[in-house]
Design a protein around this motif. Structure first.
Motif, PDB file in Angstrom:
ATOM      1  N   LEU A 116      23.054  22.863-122.245  1.00 49.19           N
ATOM      2  CA  LEU A 116      22.664  23.300-120.907  1.00 49.19           C
ATOM      3  C   LEU A 116      23.364  24.599-120.540  1.00 49.19           C
ATOM      4  CD1 LEU A 116      22.816  19.860-119.055  1.00 49.19           C
ATOM      5  CD2 LEU A 116      20.757  21.095-119.739  1.00 49.19           C
ATOM      6  N   PRO A 117      22.628  25.615-120.103  1.00 51.29           N
ATOM      7  CA  PRO A 117      23.236  26.878-119.693  1.00 51.29           C
ATOM      8  C   PRO A 117      23.777  26.805-118.274  1.00 51.29           C
ATOM      9  CG  PRO A 117      20.868  27.023-119.461  1.00 51.29           C
ATOM     10  CD  PRO A 117      21.157  25.661-120.061  1.00 51.29           C
ATOM     11  N   ALA A 118      24.338  27.906-117.816  1.00 53.87           N
ATOM     12  CA  ALA A 118      24.774  28.033-116.430  1.00 53.87           C
ATOM     13  C   ALA A 118      23.553  28.075-115.507  1.00 53.87           C
ATOM     14  CB  ALA A 118      25.627  29.282-116.271  1.00 53.87           C
TER      15      ALA A 118
ATOM     16  N   LEU B 179       7.303  33.624-109.160  1.00 54.14           N
ATOM     17  CA  LEU B 179       7.974  34.820-109.666  1.00 54.14           C
ATOM     18  C   LEU B 179       9.032  34.459-110.709  1.00 54.14           C
ATOM     19  CD1 LEU B 179       8.456  36.819-106.350  1.00 54.14           C
ATOM     20  CD2 LEU B 179       6.617  37.020-108.020  1.00 54.14           C
ATOM     21  N   VAL B 180       9.246  35.372-111.640  1.00 51.60           N
ATOM     22  CA  VAL B 180      10.260  35.164-112.680  1.00 51.60           C
ATOM     23  C   VAL B 180      11.619  35.623-112.185  1.00 51.60           C
ATOM     24  CG1 VAL B 180       8.591  35.382-114.546  1.00 51.60           C
ATOM     25  CG2 VAL B 180       9.789  37.418-113.730  1.00 51.60           C
ATOM     26  N   GLY B 181      12.666  35.077-112.805  1.00 51.06           N
ATOM     27  CA  GLY B 181      14.036  35.472-112.488  1.00 51.06           C
ATOM     28  C   GLY B 181      14.937  35.261-113.683  1.00 51.06           C
ATOM     29  N   GLY B 182      16.240  35.252-113.451  1.00 51.05           N
ATOM     30  CA  GLY B 182      17.197  35.159-114.540  1.00 51.05           C
ATOM     31  C   GLY B 182      17.705  33.751-114.765  1.00 51.05           C
ATOM     32  N   TRP B 183      17.832  33.373-116.037  1.00 48.26           N
ATOM     33  CA  TRP B 183      18.447  32.100-116.405  1.00 48.26           C
ATOM     34  C   TRP B 183      19.916  32.326-116.738  1.00 48.26           C
ATOM     35  CZ3 TRP B 183      16.416  27.032-117.992  1.00 48.26           C
ATOM     36  CH2 TRP B 183      15.177  26.761-117.414  1.00 48.26           C
ATOM     37  N   GLY B 184      20.695  31.270-116.620  1.00 47.65           N
ATOM     38  CA  GLY B 184      22.121  31.376-116.896  1.00 47.65           C
ATOM     39  C   GLY B 184      22.419  31.541-118.369  1.00 47.65           C
TER      40      GLY B 184
ATOM     41  N   GLY C 211      21.916  34.818-121.069  1.00 50.41           N
ATOM     42  CA  GLY C 211      20.795  34.130-120.459  1.00 50.41           C
ATOM     43  C   GLY C 211      19.484  34.879-120.656  1.00 50.41           C
ATOM     44  N   ASP C 212      18.380  34.161-120.541  1.00 48.78           N
ATOM     45  CA  ASP C 212      17.055  34.783-120.664  1.00 48.78           C
ATOM     46  C   ASP C 212      16.763  35.624-119.428  1.00 48.78           C
ATOM     47  OD1 ASP C 212      16.551  33.653-123.105  1.00 48.78           O
ATOM     48  OD2 ASP C 212      15.378  31.984-122.322  1.00 48.78           O
TER      49      ASP C 212
ATOM     50  N   PHE D  40      13.114  40.627-104.704  1.00 44.42           N
ATOM     51  CA  PHE D  40      14.223  40.559-105.655  1.00 44.42           C
ATOM     52  C   PHE D  40      14.418  39.106-106.067  1.00 44.42           C
ATOM     53  CE2 PHE D  40      15.221  44.596-103.705  1.00 44.42           C
ATOM     54  CZ  PHE D  40      15.858  45.326-104.694  1.00 44.42           C
ATOM     55  N   THR D  41      14.484  38.844-107.362  1.00 42.29           N
ATOM     56  CA  THR D  41      14.800  37.500-107.841  1.00 42.29           C
ATOM     57  C   THR D  41      16.194  37.491-108.467  1.00 42.29           C
ATOM     58  OG1 THR D  41      13.818  37.809-110.050  1.00 42.29           O
ATOM     59  CG2 THR D  41      12.360  37.067-108.288  1.00 42.29           C
ATOM     60  N   ALA D  42      16.792  36.324-108.457  1.00 42.57           N
ATOM     61  CA  ALA D  42      18.207  36.208-108.803  1.00 42.57           C
ATOM     62  C   ALA D  42      18.469  36.403-110.292  1.00 42.57           C
ATOM     63  CB  ALA D  42      18.739  34.847-108.366  1.00 42.57           C
ATOM     64  N   THR D  43      19.637  36.959-110.574  1.00 41.38           N
ATOM     65  CA  THR D  43      20.216  36.967-111.923  1.00 41.38           C
ATOM     66  C   THR D  43      20.973  35.662-112.115  1.00 41.38           C
ATOM     67  OG1 THR D  43      20.354  39.360-112.162  1.00 41.38           O
ATOM     68  CG2 THR D  43      22.014  38.063-113.325  1.00 41.38           C
ATOM     69  N   GLY D  44      20.918  35.097-113.331  1.00 43.46           N
ATOM     70  CA  GLY D  44      21.577  33.830-113.615  1.00 43.46           C
ATOM     71  C   GLY D  44      23.087  33.959-113.726  1.00 43.46           C
ATOM     72  N   GLY D  45      23.757  32.806-113.746  1.00 37.16           N
ATOM     73  CA  GLY D  45      25.206  32.774-113.855  1.00 37.16           C
ATOM     74  C   GLY D  45      25.701  33.156-115.240  1.00 37.16           C
ATOM     75  N   GLY D  46      26.888  33.742-115.294  1.00 29.13           N
ATOM     76  CA  GLY D  46      27.511  34.097-116.561  1.00 29.13           C
ATOM     77  C   GLY D  46      28.382  32.981-117.097  1.00 29.13           C
ATOM     78  N   VAL D  47      28.757  33.089-118.355  1.00 31.34           N
ATOM     79  CA  VAL D  47      29.640  32.114-119.004  1.00 31.34           C
ATOM     80  C   VAL D  47      30.790  32.867-119.676  1.00 31.34           C
ATOM     81  CG1 VAL D  47      29.868  30.396-120.844  1.00 31.34           C
ATOM     82  CG2 VAL D  47      27.856  30.371-119.350  1.00 31.34           C
ATOM     83  N   GLY D  48      32.024  32.446-119.376  1.00 30.35           N
ATOM     84  CA  GLY D  48      33.198  33.033-120.012  1.00 30.35           C
ATOM     85  C   GLY D  48      33.701  34.273-119.291  1.00 30.35           C
TER      86      GLY D  48
END
Length: 559
Positions: free
Chosen positions: A359-361, A389-394, A401-402, A517-525
């Motif tokens: 599972l991603p962020a 609408l499309v947006g960012g995955w973590g 993320g995608d 504007f659609t959201a950018t996903g969360g980062g990891v690390g």
């Protein structure tokens, strides 16, 4: 009589394949871009009692709407002989099986072998218009279901092959786009009948008993394979909570809570503690909650197994009635999908730390459904454009993320091509790009959200828009930065900019720009551990600015 296991396997594969044939029939015969381009629908088959046998591609979050619709229909028609060959049923009621919001209409066709009911073929599709107070039948300011459109509760659209002309006329007289609405209705019937014919062909070729045995084996196979994956999951109790910021009427925030208990025998997901249902249309019915929980359960067990009812036998879902995600009548539900996604996301958030390889962020967590309506200047005809609408995955524990993907509830859906927009609607697309707003920094970066500009070419057009993750950002993990937020702007001719996260039929004028504007996903690390080559590539691609690289990633500023 002993069953031929090879024949049983052939029949099982044919049952799974009929979902794809129904899917293609729906695409070829529908009249609305939200169906034939976006693929905002699902098709499939159940056994006689409503156990899901197969479901074609389409909207992931319809994963509990086909089988539960059959179960509720059978409760409405319990008398012997009430359901007959040639019948076709229609429903969109949100508060029973199959229900989401009024725009999502279910068509159900019973399949008989002789006098015996042996199966159902079902499809559920988003109709662009079902009446109600606003064009597109979606609003952010409804306070009861009656404002949101026509409501059908398991009515007979066909009775022994004869169409219910009075019902069709009632629909035609109460929707703004009667030709496309009735066309989409007939497409749904055609797709379901394709599936019914294929099941009939299997009866003719292999006999009723072998077909029924194959159905039972298909369900048992789904259960066996899912239980084999369940024992691999970490055991224990996992909890999380999050918020839905508002209900469209200024109320909120609303809490969504979950406690997930995993044993070798079952997974129990308990949403007790979630806020009561809202006054505004952000509510989701219990059917929507079930479909959301099934989505996440499927992703952490074995998503490669074709979905059927057996896969979900080890899943138990608990939620008291009357909450934001188990709303009761007459709660408005136009924007149900935002609460549904929150239910998926909080389940995901609870398990992600224990399953970082699966599972991603956090992702954009919104459908971002955007509706623009108005009159086409060349002929004065009404247009109603609606699309997700499309947006960012973590990011995940080992990759970025995608970028620019639909949310977890949408599944195999697609954006409407710009060329189609501009030919069907009084809109021009000036910009469609990834943005570089702050958010999602990490050793592995969150996927990028998009910025999309619609320029109005009608004399006047109206925007209806709804998004969550408007203040609470997609969550990062392991030191990664939270993502960015979702919102809409209207750039006025006088230079003013109005900002919205939920709005209904806001007027715009020719040459004004609706910017999403659609959201950018969360980062990891830790962002400072990101590889220099990857960071420099991000800068070249415009995903990260040089200022962000210095501020968040520790890149030395150019002198």
């Amino acid at each position: 009589m002993a069953q031929d296991i090879f024949t049983i396997e052939i029949i099982k594969d044919a049952i799974v394949a009929l979902g794809d044939e129904m899917f293609n029939a729906m695409i070829r015969t529908s009249m609305s871009p939200i169906i034939y381009e976006t693929t905002d629908f699902a098709v499939g088959a159940t056994d006689a009692t409503g156990n899901l046998l197969a479901q074609g591609n389409g909207v992931t979050a319809f994963l509990a709407t086909l089988d539960t619709a059959v179960v509720s229909l059978l409760e409405h028609y319990p008398e012997p002989g009430a359901i007959r060959p040639g019948d076709v049923f229609i429903s969109n009621t949100p508060y029973e099986g199959g229900g989401t919001h009024l725009s999502d209409v279910v068509i159900l066709v019973p399949v008989f072998a002789g006098d015996d009911l042996i199966a159902w073929t079902v499809n559920k599709a988003h109709w662009t218009e079902v009446g109600g107070a606003q064009p597109g039948s979606v609003s952010t300011n409804a306070t009861e279901i009656y404002q949101e459109g026509l409501r059908f509760t398991f009515l007979k659209l066909y009775d022994r092959g004869e169409i219910n002309r009075s019902l069709v006329q009632l629909i035609r007289d109460n929707v703004r786009l009667p030709d496309s609405t009735i066309g989409d209705m007939h497409a749904g019937v055609a797709a379901a009948r394709v599936g019914a014919r294929r099941i009939g062909d299997l009866v003719d070729r292999y006999g009723k008993e072998q077909l029924l045995e194959a159905m039972r084996e298909l369900l048992d196979y789904g259960e066996r394979m899912t239980r084999a994956e369940l024992v691999k999951l970490p055991k224990g109790v996992f909890e999380a909570e999050d918020v839905v910021e508002e209900d469209g009427l200024g109320n909120g925030p609303f809490t969504v809570k979950v406690k997930v208990t995993i044993t070798d025998e079952e997974l129990v997901v308990d949403y007790t503690g979630t806020s009561p249902q809202a006054i505004g249309p952000i509510n989701c019915s219990y059917t929507g909650l079930v479909t959301g929980a099934r989505c996440l359960f499927k992703s952490v067990t074995n998503p490669d197994i074709p979905a059927n009812g057996g896969c979900f036998r080890p899943l138990t879902i608990i939620c008291p009635p009357g909450t934001l995600i188990s709303a009761k009548a007459p709660a408005p539900v136009s924007v149900y999908y935002e609460a549904l996604i929150a239910a998926i996301d909080v389940f995901w958030k609870a398990l992600a730390p224990a399953l970082p390889h699966r599972l991603p962020a956090g992702h954009q967590r919104t459908v971002g459904a955007t509706f623009i309506s108005g009159l086409r200047p060349e002929n004065g005809e009404l247009f109603v454009m609606g699309e997700p609408l499309v947006g960012g995955w973590g990011a995940s524990s080992n990759q970025d993320g995608d970028n620019g993907q639909f949310c977890c509830a949408n599944g195999e859906t697609y954006n409407i091509p710009c060329e189609l927009f501009e030919s069907r609607y009084a809109i021009e697309v000036d910009q469609y790009a990834f943005h570089n707003e702050d958010g999602g920094a990490g050793e592995f970066r969150g996927g990028k959200g998009v910025v999309l500009d619609y320029r109005v070419t009608a004399d006047e057009a109206y925007l209806t828009y709804a998004a969550t993750r408007s203040t609470e950002r997609p969550w990062g993990m392991a030191g990664g930065q939270d993502g960015s937020t979702n919102y809409a702007e209207i750039h006025r001719l006088n230079g003013e900019v109005d900002r919205y996260t939920m709005c209904t039929t806001v007027p715009t004028k020719r040459d004004e720009v609706i910017r999403i504007f659609t959201a950018t996903g969360g980062g990891v690390g830790d962002p400072r551990k990101r590889g220099r080559a990857a960071l420099l590539a991000d800068i070249r691609n415009g995903f990260v600015t040089e200022e962000q690289a210095v501020k968040y990633y520790g890149l030395e500023a150019a002198s």
